[in-house]
Design an enzyme around this catalytic site. Structure first.
Site, PDB file in Angstrom:
ATOM      1  N   ASP A 112       0.860  -1.192   0.000  1.00 44.36           N
ATOM      2  CA  ASP A 112       0.000   0.000   0.000  1.00 44.36           C
ATOM      3  C   ASP A 112       0.894   1.240   0.000  1.00 44.36           C
ATOM      4  O   ASP A 112       1.754   1.393   0.861  1.00 44.36           O
ATOM      5  CB  ASP A 112      -0.887  -0.030   1.252  1.00 44.36           C
ATOM      6  CG  ASP A 112      -1.953   1.048   1.236  1.00 44.36           C
ATOM      7  OD1 ASP A 112      -3.061   0.796   1.704  1.00 44.36           O
ATOM      8  OD2 ASP A 112      -1.672   2.171   0.773  1.00 44.36           O
ATOM      9  N   ASP A 120      -3.651   2.306  -5.387  1.00 41.50           N
ATOM     10  CA  ASP A 120      -2.346   2.280  -4.710  1.00 41.50           C
ATOM     11  C   ASP A 120      -2.107   1.022  -3.887  1.00 41.50           C
ATOM     12  O   ASP A 120      -1.202   0.999  -3.075  1.00 41.50           O
ATOM     13  CB  ASP A 120      -2.184   3.526  -3.833  1.00 41.50           C
ATOM     14  CG  ASP A 120      -2.886   3.412  -2.502  1.00 41.50           C
ATOM     15  OD1 ASP A 120      -3.957   2.773  -2.446  1.00 41.50           O
ATOM     16  OD2 ASP A 120      -2.351   3.939  -1.520  1.00 41.50           O
ATOM     17  N   GLU A 121      -2.914  -0.015  -4.082  1.00 32.90           N
ATOM     18  CA  GLU A 121      -2.643  -1.220  -3.274  1.00 32.90           C
ATOM     19  C   GLU A 121      -2.969  -2.517  -4.006  1.00 32.90           C
ATOM     20  O   GLU A 121      -3.784  -2.537  -4.923  1.00 32.90           O
ATOM     21  CB  GLU A 121      -3.377  -1.170  -1.937  1.00 32.90           C
ATOM     22  CG  GLU A 121      -4.859  -1.075  -2.054  1.00 32.90           C
ATOM     23  CD  GLU A 121      -5.548  -1.053  -0.688  1.00 32.90           C
ATOM     24  OE1 GLU A 121      -5.347  -1.976   0.113  1.00 32.90           O
ATOM     25  OE2 GLU A 121      -6.319  -0.109  -0.454  1.00 32.90           O
TER      26      GLU A 121
HETATM   27  P1  TTP Z   1      -5.292   5.029   1.027  1.00 32.33           P
HETATM   28  O1  TTP Z   1      -4.278   3.996   0.701  1.00 32.33           O
HETATM   29  O2  TTP Z   1      -6.427   4.666   1.915  1.00 32.33           O
HETATM   30  O3  TTP Z   1      -4.577   6.278   1.727  1.00 32.33           O
HETATM   31  P2  TTP Z   1      -3.210   6.956   1.382  1.00 32.33           P
HETATM   32  O4  TTP Z   1      -2.419   6.177   0.409  1.00 32.33           O
HETATM   33  O5  TTP Z   1      -3.453   8.371   1.015  1.00 32.33           O
HETATM   34  O6  TTP Z   1      -2.482   6.950   2.802  1.00 32.33           O
HETATM   35  P3  TTP Z   1      -1.875   5.708   3.604  1.00 32.33           P
HETATM   36  O7  TTP Z   1      -0.435   6.031   3.773  1.00 32.33           O
HETATM   37  O8  TTP Z   1      -2.623   5.709   4.898  1.00 32.33           O
HETATM   38  O9  TTP Z   1      -2.129   4.479   2.795  1.00 32.33           O
HETATM   39  O10 TTP Z   1      -5.901   5.607  -0.301  1.00 32.33           O
HETATM   40  C1  TTP Z   1      -5.160   5.760  -1.500  1.00 32.33           C
HETATM   41  C2  TTP Z   1      -5.602   6.999  -2.248  1.00 32.33           C
HETATM   42  O11 TTP Z   1      -6.996   6.934  -2.491  1.00 32.33           O
HETATM   43  C3  TTP Z   1      -5.376   8.267  -1.468  1.00 32.33           C
HETATM   44  O12 TTP Z   1      -4.065   8.796  -1.638  1.00 32.33           O
HETATM   45  C4  TTP Z   1      -6.441   9.157  -2.003  1.00 32.33           C
HETATM   46  C5  TTP Z   1      -7.581   8.232  -2.386  1.00 32.33           C
HETATM   47  N1  TTP Z   1      -8.626   8.282  -1.341  1.00 32.33           N
HETATM   48  C6  TTP Z   1      -9.709   9.148  -1.540  1.00 32.33           C
HETATM   49  O13 TTP Z   1      -9.821   9.810  -2.573  1.00 32.33           O
HETATM   50  N2  TTP Z   1     -10.660   9.226  -0.543  1.00 32.33           N
HETATM   51  C7  TTP Z   1     -10.589   8.518   0.625  1.00 32.33           C
HETATM   52  O14 TTP Z   1     -11.457   8.647   1.500  1.00 32.33           O
HETATM   53  C8  TTP Z   1      -9.458   7.631   0.805  1.00 32.33           C
HETATM   54  C9  TTP Z   1      -9.342   6.835   2.082  1.00 32.33           C
HETATM   55  C10 TTP Z   1      -8.523   7.551  -0.204  1.00 32.33           C
HETATM   56 MG    MG Z   2      -2.193   4.055   0.618  1.00 36.92          MG
END
Ligand code: TTP
Ligand code: MG
Length: 359
Positions: A17, A112-113
């Site tokens: 992730d 992103d995962e």
């Molecule tokens: P996530 O992997 O949930 O969050 P992140 O990568 O920003 O942070 P982390 O380090 O905690 O993993 O989500 C990936 C992308 O998806 C994030 O950068 C933006 C988008 N996203 C949204 O648009 N709305 C949301 O509510 C979430 C949770 C994510």
């Molecule tokens: Mg993330």
């Protein structure tokens, strides 16, 4: 013969992730932003919400899905950048193609995962931990972005692990560590536990998996219906879901490591039909419409030498597998440690449409 047991393979799953994905890309592309609280989302004047923010901003309590106005109250210096989806999708494609370099068993979950099943990857000494580190290093090298990884024996644990040491971290949960890890784990981390179930747990005084383990399967079934069994299993660190790639598979195989090396090719003979039936069952389960292009066999010897043999064939017949295994054996003629048989599909007219939907 009776004393040869086939060792059930323990799965090796990696969950990757990216860290604060959209925000990290923006900071990468504008290094002046490094060290500043940065978010990506809608403007407060338009009653916007944040998609995400970097870890500097998270120290102020800023979070994904928070109204931008609230975030600015918490962190007045927060820089809120507009969403550049095309750019994030391009980075996402790059990252997912890095995953494919390590295994074709990749299940994308979001931009992103992804989950990767690396149980049969032989590079990096077959170590899922080394593979996860290599993936993180490659992402950094190619994209100058950090990713976090979780390594475990199943999807549920791997996903929890990837969040454990964020950002830029890795957490490995070894089989012998599962029961201890799970004990203190909060029940709201479990798959299928949303706000409603979390509230019911709270009312029942259940906070951790240790608390949850005290409920019997029939009680869980009674209270939570279909979710009961999943909860029962997860509370014990069990999750049998496979990684489901939505790219067309290139091949499908079964392989087994023997508890005791087989000293001669003759000892293998009666086992071949067992493997063959397993392969047919897996082919049946997988319901792959593509034609078979060729079939192959693989033998690993006691000294870890390995060899494969392949022939063009449109149908997997047991006699062909027997011949291929004999060809492999004849090359080294030494005790056998592992045997595999499989088929390769014709993916020449690939459309790869299912995968496109994500990007
Ligand atoms: P996530 O992997 O949930 O969050 P992140 O990568 O920003 O942070 P982390 O380090 O905690 O993993 O989500 C990936 C992308 O998806 C994030 O950068 C933006 C988008 N996203 C949204 O648009 N709305 C949301 O509510 C979430 C949770 C994510
Ligand atoms: Mg993330």
């Amino acid at each position: 013969m009776e004393n040869i047991i086939v060792i059930p393979a323990i799965r090796k799953i990696i969950h990757i992730d990216m860290d604060c994905f959209y925000a990290a890309i923006e900071v990468r592309d504008n290094p002046k932003l490094a060290g500043h609280p940065v978010a990506v989302g809608g403007q407060h004047t338009e009653r916007g919400v944040l998609c995400t923010c970097n870890y500097v901003a998270r120290k102020f309590g800023v979070r994904s899905a928070m109204p931008t106005a609230t975030a600015l109250r918490l962190c007045p210096e927060l820089l809120v950048l507009p969403v550049n989806m095309a750019k994030y999708k391009q980075v996402s494609r790059n990252i997912h193609s890095i995953f494919q370099e390590f295994t074709e068993l990749v299940e994308p979950l979001a931009l992103d995962e992804a989950y990767l099943d690396v149980s049969n990857v032989e590079h990096y000494q077959g170590s899922a931990t080394l593979i996860a580190e290599a993936i993180r290093a490659k992402i950094w090298q190619k994209e100058k972005l950090t990713a976090s990884a979780g390594v475990a024996t199943n999807k549920f644990l791997a996903k929890i692990a990837s969040g454990w040491n964020k950002p830029d971290g890795i957490k490995v949960i070894r089989p012998q560590e599962i029961s201890e890890f799970i004990r203190e784990l909060a029940v709201d981390k479990l798959f299928g536990v949303g706000k409603v179930t979390a509230k019911r747990f709270a009312e029942m005084g259940i906070k951790t998996c240790n608390d949850l383990q005290k409920l019997s399967l029939s009680e869980l079934n009674h209270r939570f219906g279909k979710l009961g069994l999943t909860l029962y299993n997860q509370a014990r660190g069990i999750d049998n879901r496979g990684v489901e790639p939505n790219r067309p598979r290139k091949s499908l195989s079964v392989e087994e490591t023997f508890s005791k090396n087989l000293d001669s090719f003759a000892i293998l003979q009666p086992l071949i039909s067992e493997f063959y039936l397993k392969l047919l069952a897996r082919l049946n389960e997988a319901k792959i419409a593509r034609p078979i292009k060729s079939i192959f066999a693989k033998v690993k010897f006691a000294d870890f030498r390995q060899t494969t043999a392949e022939i063009s064939s449109v149908s997997p017949g047991i006699d062909s597998f027997k011949e291929l295994l004999a060809i492999c054996y004849e090359r080294y003629k030494r005790p056998i440690r592992l045997v595999g048989i499989g088929v390769i599909f014709d993916i020449s007219e690939d459309t790869i449409t299912q995968q496109q939907s994500l990007f």
